[in-house]
Motif scaffolding. Structure first.
Motif, PDB file in Angstrom:
ATOM      1  N   ASP A  77       0.952  -1.086  -0.097  1.00  0.00           N
ATOM      2  CA  ASP A  77       0.520   0.017   0.277  1.00  0.00           C
ATOM      3  C   ASP A  77       1.229   0.843   0.031  1.00  0.00           C
ATOM      4  N   TYR A  78       1.919   0.974   0.933  1.00  0.00           N
ATOM      5  CA  TYR A  78       2.918   2.487   1.116  1.00  0.00           C
ATOM      6  C   TYR A  78       3.681   2.531  -0.446  1.00  0.00           C
ATOM      7  N   LEU A  79       3.750   1.092  -1.408  1.00  0.00           N
ATOM      8  CA  LEU A  79       4.615   1.587  -1.934  1.00  0.00           C
ATOM      9  C   LEU A  79       3.608   2.654  -3.709  1.00  0.00           C
ATOM     10  N   ARG A  80       2.458   1.547  -3.813  1.00  0.00           N
ATOM     11  CA  ARG A  80       1.130   2.034  -4.096  1.00  0.00           C
ATOM     12  C   ARG A  80       1.214   3.119  -4.395  1.00  0.00           C
ATOM     13  N   ARG A  81       0.966   4.188  -3.014  1.00  0.00           N
ATOM     14  CA  ARG A  81       0.860   5.648  -2.656  1.00  0.00           C
ATOM     15  C   ARG A  81       2.049   6.013  -3.012  1.00  0.00           C
ATOM     16  N   LEU A  82       3.033   6.318  -2.526  1.00  0.00           N
ATOM     17  CA  LEU A  82       4.127   6.172  -3.188  1.00  0.00           C
ATOM     18  C   LEU A  82       4.907   6.854  -4.765  1.00  0.00           C
ATOM     19  N   ARG A  83       4.493   5.353  -5.326  1.00  0.00           N
ATOM     20  CA  ARG A  83       3.739   5.292  -6.948  1.00  0.00           C
ATOM     21  C   ARG A  83       3.156   6.515  -6.889  1.00  0.00           C
ATOM     22  N   ARG A  84       1.833   6.770  -6.627  1.00  0.00           N
ATOM     23  CA  ARG A  84       1.073   7.903  -7.387  1.00  0.00           C
ATOM     24  C   ARG A  84       1.702   8.978  -7.056  1.00  0.00           C
ATOM     25  N   ILE A  85       2.225   9.287  -6.044  1.00  0.00           N
ATOM     26  CA  ILE A  85       2.890  10.866  -5.378  1.00  0.00           C
ATOM     27  C   ILE A  85       3.649  10.980  -6.758  1.00  0.00           C
ATOM     28  N   GLU A  86       4.801  10.103  -7.318  1.00  0.00           N
ATOM     29  CA  GLU A  86       6.088   9.980  -7.873  1.00  0.00           C
ATOM     30  C   GLU A  86       5.429  11.118  -9.542  1.00  0.00           C
ATOM     31  N   GLY A  87       3.992  10.222  -9.579  1.00  0.00           N
ATOM     32  CA  GLY A  87       3.195  10.528 -11.080  1.00  0.00           C
ATOM     33  C   GLY A  87       2.751  12.094 -10.749  1.00  0.00           C
ATOM     34  N   GLN A  88       1.969  11.861  -9.373  1.00  0.00           N
ATOM     35  CA  GLN A  88       2.113  14.131  -9.025  1.00  0.00           C
ATOM     36  C   GLN A  88       2.778  14.746  -9.380  1.00  0.00           C
ATOM     37  N   ARG A 105       5.785  14.132 -11.257  1.00  0.00           N
ATOM     38  CA  ARG A 105       5.896  14.700 -12.694  1.00  0.00           C
ATOM     39  C   ARG A 105       4.762  14.862 -13.364  1.00  0.00           C
ATOM     40  N   GLY A 106       3.194  15.153 -12.817  1.00  0.00           N
ATOM     41  CA  GLY A 106       1.825  16.307 -13.553  1.00  0.00           C
ATOM     42  C   GLY A 106       2.755  17.783 -13.154  1.00  0.00           C
ATOM     43  N   LEU A 107       3.615  17.401 -12.491  1.00  0.00           N
ATOM     44  CA  LEU A 107       3.728  18.935 -11.550  1.00  0.00           C
ATOM     45  C   LEU A 107       4.415  20.079 -12.862  1.00  0.00           C
ATOM     46  N   GLN A 108       6.029  19.037 -13.108  1.00  0.00           N
ATOM     47  CA  GLN A 108       6.853  19.464 -14.169  1.00  0.00           C
ATOM     48  C   GLN A 108       5.822  19.922 -15.185  1.00  0.00           C
ATOM     49  N   LYS A 109       5.109  18.578 -15.846  1.00  0.00           N
ATOM     50  CA  LYS A 109       4.261  19.139 -16.966  1.00  0.00           C
ATOM     51  C   LYS A 109       3.601  20.379 -16.776  1.00  0.00           C
ATOM     52  N   ASP A 130      -3.529  27.011  -9.482  1.00  0.00           N
ATOM     53  CA  ASP A 130      -3.343  25.512 -10.502  1.00  0.00           C
ATOM     54  C   ASP A 130      -2.009  24.448 -10.249  1.00  0.00           C
ATOM     55  N   ILE A 131      -1.540  25.075 -10.065  1.00  0.00           N
ATOM     56  CA  ILE A 131      -0.023  24.995  -9.648  1.00  0.00           C
ATOM     57  C   ILE A 131       0.199  23.991  -8.163  1.00  0.00           C
ATOM     58  N   LEU A 132      -0.282  25.460  -7.474  1.00  0.00           N
ATOM     59  CA  LEU A 132       0.151  25.946  -6.392  1.00  0.00           C
ATOM     60  C   LEU A 132      -0.742  24.506  -5.981  1.00  0.00           C
ATOM     61  N   THR A 133      -2.122  24.182  -5.934  1.00  0.00           N
ATOM     62  CA  THR A 133      -3.547  23.255  -5.820  1.00  0.00           C
ATOM     63  C   THR A 133      -3.269  21.770  -5.736  1.00  0.00           C
ATOM     64  N   GLN A 134      -2.225  21.524  -6.507  1.00  0.00           N
ATOM     65  CA  GLN A 134      -1.880  20.111  -6.840  1.00  0.00           C
ATOM     66  C   GLN A 134      -0.610  19.854  -5.989  1.00  0.00           C
ATOM     67  N   VAL A 135       0.316  21.242  -5.594  1.00  0.00           N
ATOM     68  CA  VAL A 135       1.557  21.296  -4.705  1.00  0.00           C
ATOM     69  C   VAL A 135       1.357  20.863  -3.486  1.00  0.00           C
ATOM     70  N   SER A 136      -0.368  21.043  -3.160  1.00  0.00           N
ATOM     71  CA  SER A 136      -0.973  21.356  -1.835  1.00  0.00           C
ATOM     72  C   SER A 136      -1.121  19.348  -1.926  1.00  0.00           C
ATOM     73  N   ALA A 137      -1.818  18.966  -2.550  1.00  0.00           N
ATOM     74  CA  ALA A 137      -2.878  17.859  -2.974  1.00  0.00           C
ATOM     75  C   ALA A 137      -1.332  16.735  -2.201  1.00  0.00           C
ATOM     76  N   MET A 138      -0.033  17.244  -3.197  1.00  0.00           N
ATOM     77  CA  MET A 138       0.631  16.003  -3.284  1.00  0.00           C
ATOM     78  C   MET A 138       1.357  16.219  -2.019  1.00  0.00           C
ATOM     79  N   THR A 139       1.682  17.277  -1.273  1.00  0.00           N
ATOM     80  CA  THR A 139       1.710  17.473  -0.158  1.00  0.00           C
ATOM     81  C   THR A 139       1.209  16.730   1.225  1.00  0.00           C
TER      82      THR A 139
END
Length: 99
Positions: free
Chosen positions: A16-27, A29-33, A43-52
């Protein structure tokens, strides 16, 4: 599984932790894009908040697992190891509160 791995408090929730960390990794990459694509700042700050929040959730889960397993086991054994585990947990909590 080695005894070192078996003694980890997060062992049962590892996937579960690995799955969640992979999702965060995707977030991340999404922020970079989003920055590459010149998306709107808010919109970027909203995503940063979600990732945090996602990272904080993982950290709290790991802390809970550490307290419920590693610290409890050390407390049962007593002695200097118990004191060290409690201090280690307190230091980890302090780092989380500061972040």
């Amino acid at each position: 599984m080695s005894t070192e791995q078996a003694s980890r408090g997060y062992g049962e929730g590892k996937e579960d932790y690995l799955r969640r960390l992979r999702r965060i990794e995707g977030q991340a990459r999404g922020l970079q894009k989003m920055v590459e694509d010149d998306k709107y700042c808010i919109d970027i700050l909203t995503q940063v908040s979600a990732m945090t929040s996602a990272l904080q959730s993982v950290a709290l889960g790991l802390l809970n697992d550490h307290l419920g397993h590693c610290v409890v086991e050390a407390a049962k054994a007593g002695g200097p190891e118990a004191d060290a585990k409690v201090k280690e947990a307190a230091d980890a909590i302090a780092r989380l509160v500061r972040s």
